[in-house]
Write an enzyme that holds these catalytic residues in place. Structure first.
Site, mmCIF file in Angstrom:
data_model
loop_
_atom_site.group_PDB
_atom_site.id
_atom_site.type_symbol
_atom_site.label_atom_id
_atom_site.label_comp_id
_atom_site.label_asym_id
_atom_site.label_seq_id
_atom_site.Cartn_x
_atom_site.Cartn_y
_atom_site.Cartn_z
ATOM 1 N N THR A 99 0.868 -1.180 0.000
ATOM 2 C CA THR A 99 0.000 0.000 0.000
ATOM 3 C C THR A 99 0.904 1.229 0.000
ATOM 4 O O THR A 99 1.609 1.485 0.977
ATOM 5 C CB THR A 99 -0.922 0.025 1.225
ATOM 6 O OG1 THR A 99 -1.795 -1.106 1.174
ATOM 7 C CG2 THR A 99 -1.764 1.299 1.245
ATOM 8 N N LYS A 174 -7.657 1.574 -2.650
ATOM 9 C CA LYS A 174 -7.265 1.124 -1.316
ATOM 10 C C LYS A 174 -7.351 2.254 -0.297
ATOM 11 O O LYS A 174 -7.906 2.081 0.802
ATOM 12 C CB LYS A 174 -5.840 0.552 -1.355
ATOM 13 C CG LYS A 174 -5.233 0.199 0.003
ATOM 14 C CD LYS A 174 -5.983 -0.921 0.700
ATOM 15 C CE LYS A 174 -5.454 -1.186 2.107
ATOM 16 N NZ LYS A 174 -4.135 -1.819 2.116
ATOM 17 N N LYS A 249 -0.804 4.868 8.601
ATOM 18 C CA LYS A 249 -0.105 5.053 7.323
ATOM 19 C C LYS A 249 -1.098 5.239 6.177
ATOM 20 O O LYS A 249 -0.964 6.164 5.356
ATOM 21 C CB LYS A 249 0.793 3.850 7.051
ATOM 22 C CG LYS A 249 1.342 3.772 5.632
ATOM 23 C CD LYS A 249 1.855 2.380 5.329
ATOM 24 C CE LYS A 249 1.982 2.164 3.838
ATOM 25 N NZ LYS A 249 2.376 0.791 3.494
#
Length: 308
Positions: A99, A174, A249
């Site tokens: 990611t 995502k 994150k």
């Protein structure tokens, strides 16, 4: 390729990558693995992954190279500076399941194609439990032909793969998905803390909300309080399924994209702030649902100040 099996180079064998590689081995594929952490590599070898010795050797031998790394700088560094692209045979398919920032994903795609390779960004949702069970959801960005080639491998590691568009589209999906999840978990946590203050039991609130308009994954699958959902991390002292620093994150990536695009994502930006604070404090080694504990403490601190 014989009988549908592939030779796969797998770089990054941590909590997510290790189980994903193991599932590919179980399906009959030859997996050449590499990780900078010897203990992670050793665990992967126990599951049938072959020790490639280096990331370059894994890429040189493979039909497909899968990476699962912490951040965009690691992906780009591996592709460009550490010779992964230079070591691979022309036309090798590179699938990055990390990611990372959308811009970094597009830069990685450009670097791969410039080197004569094919590329797909395919980040995942489902956490460690999903990686172990092979029930991840993949969000893919890249060409249709590349997605079609990758899909049988993604089906081994997950239950669903969605082709979201061109390069970087998987990463875009995502961070949007996890912005929804982060906001939802905070909302569910606040509701349970409010319910406690009003004398409502956690089970009663769950029984109502789980079958009413408050129903969501953060409630029914990853309930942040012990009791209602026996399999949730709340019943394991918040041992991570999806660790708080990873949520922090992902939300930071979403916040950065929102600011760059001029999107007034007020709840997303605030969720990013709250998870950053949680991950840097008591949540460093806890599941992201453990943020309920900080909200509960915050209410207690506020009550104490008013009482004083």
């Amino acid at each position: 390729m014989v009988n549908g099996t592939r030779t796969i180079g797998f770089i990054g064998l941590g909590h997510m990558g290790g189980p994903m590689a193991a599932n590919l081995v179980e399906d009959g594929h030859r997996v050449l693995g590499y990780d900078l952490m010897p203990e992670l590599l050793a665990q992967a070898v126990e599951s049938g992954v072959e020790d490639a010795g280096s990331s370059a050797h894994a890429a040189a031998t493979a039909d497909v190279v899968i990476t699962m790394l912490p951040a965009g700088r690691h992906v780009l560094g591996l592709y460009r500076d550490e010779g992964l692209l230079a070591a691979a045979r022309p036309g090798t398919l590179f699938i990055d399941c990390s990611t990372i920032d959308v811009a970094d994903a597009r830069a990685a795609h450009e670097a791969a194609t410039a080197a004569g390779m094919r590329a797909l960004d395919a980040p995942v949702s489902g956490g460690v439990v999903g990686a172990e069970a092979g029930t991840l959801t993949f969000m893919a960005g890249g060409g249709g032909a590349e997605f079609a080639e990758a899909e049988p491998l993604l089906a081994v590691m997950g239950k669903k793969a969605v082709h979201c568009g061109g390069p970087g589209a998987g990463q875009a999906a995502k961070i949007c998905n996890n912005m929804i999840l982060g906001i939802s978990m905070i909302a569910v946590s606040e509701a349970f803390v409010l319910g406690e203050s009003l004398g409502l039991s956690a089970q009663s609130l769950f029984d109502v909300a789980s079958t009413a308009s408050g129903q969501c994954w953060a409630l029914t699958a990853n309930c942040p309080v012990p009791g209602p959902v026996p399999t949730s991390p709340a019943n394991r002292d918040y041992r991570p399924g999806f660790a708080a620093p990873l949520m922090a994150k992902d939300l930071a990536l979403a916040a950065s994209a929102a600011r760059a695009g001029g999107v007034p994502a007020e709840l997303g930006l605030r969720a990013a702030e709250l998870y950053a604070e949680y991950a840097e404090g008591g949540g460093a080694d806890q599941d992201f649902s453990g943020i309920v504990t900080t909200l509960r403490r915050g209410m207690a601190d506020d009550t104490g100040r008013r009482g004083a």
